[in-house]
Design an enzyme around this catalytic site. Sequence first.
Site, PDB file in Angstrom:
ATOM      1  N   SER A 192       0.813  -1.214   0.000  1.00 34.54           N
ATOM      2  CA  SER A 192       0.000   0.000   0.000  1.00 34.54           C
ATOM      3  C   SER A 192       0.848   1.266   0.000  1.00 34.54           C
ATOM      4  O   SER A 192       0.517   2.254  -0.656  1.00 34.54           O
ATOM      5  CB  SER A 192      -0.938   0.011   1.209  1.00 34.54           C
ATOM      6  N   HIS A 235       1.035   4.469   4.482  1.00 33.55           N
ATOM      7  CA  HIS A 235       0.300   5.072   3.366  1.00 33.55           C
ATOM      8  C   HIS A 235       0.681   6.548   3.195  1.00 33.55           C
ATOM      9  O   HIS A 235       0.965   7.013   2.084  1.00 33.55           O
ATOM     10  CB  HIS A 235      -1.209   4.967   3.611  1.00 33.55           C
TER      11      HIS A 235
END
Length: 302
Positions: free
Chosen positions: A220, A277
């Site tokens: 991610s 992230h």
Amino acid sequence: MHLMYRFLENQKPEDLSRALWRHKVGHRIVSNNGNLELWLVDDNDALVAEQLIRSFELGMEELATSQNKEAPEANFPNTTSPTRSFTIASLWLLFKLYPIVFSTVVITLCVCLITQLGDNYVFLGWFTITPLIIENNYLYSKPLSEMNESHAYWRLLTPVFLHFSIMHLVFNLLWIWEIGRKLEKLIGSILWSVGFIIIGVASNIFQYWDTQSPLFGGLSGVVYGCIGFAWVIVYVNPNWPSLINKGLMVFFLVWLGIGYTDIPESLGLGNMANTAHLVGLVSGSLLAVVYGLLSKNRTRRA
């Protein structure tokens, strides 16, 4: 004017020429000793011409391996068409086109199989940022500082290959393939691999510092890095093609914000690596600024 490209015998210059004119790139196609050549009128158009040429070459290679007789568009081909049978030859072609992204997908799938999506702690400990120790049915981990003693610096990157659910795995592989392969084709495999390592390592380190736990992983952070790079680069260098639209960018930003709430856990997605992230998005955006400025300077000197 300077020589930009020399066509092969099986390539149709009309397809590339139409794409160049759509981008307002002045050029001429001339014949030299039986070979067709592309010459640019303005050297400042070299970067956008190079990007279109790469897309054009990609389209021609796709055409050579299929039965489609239509002229290829000067765009990214749909290599994931459901009508294509994934033979060894087609997989080899994908590896040649996107060696880093393809290898990333294969490694990620293998790691998920070995670790059983994180359920096998023995094998999971091979890839976590710090080793895992199981004693008397208790799970322990060593501090990050011990990495200097063991010199296991590869652990700074390997958590990106860990995933803990099918949804987690599919989501990340989908976007790393959709955005990552296009970036690899535009900036080249070497630079893409450098960016992959920088974003992956930065995301993993900051995530560990935030949680003080090695039980995290996933692509991610790299995905957000690709999104950040693709979004920012067009502002730094307007000649770059747009790989993501505003709606997609808004989706990823909203999803980033949702990660800081209890919604993902209520949906059965567990705790999200929000720091990874965010750091991935920031580092990818910063790399876009650096690359964009360097590529513009290189174009001016050409």
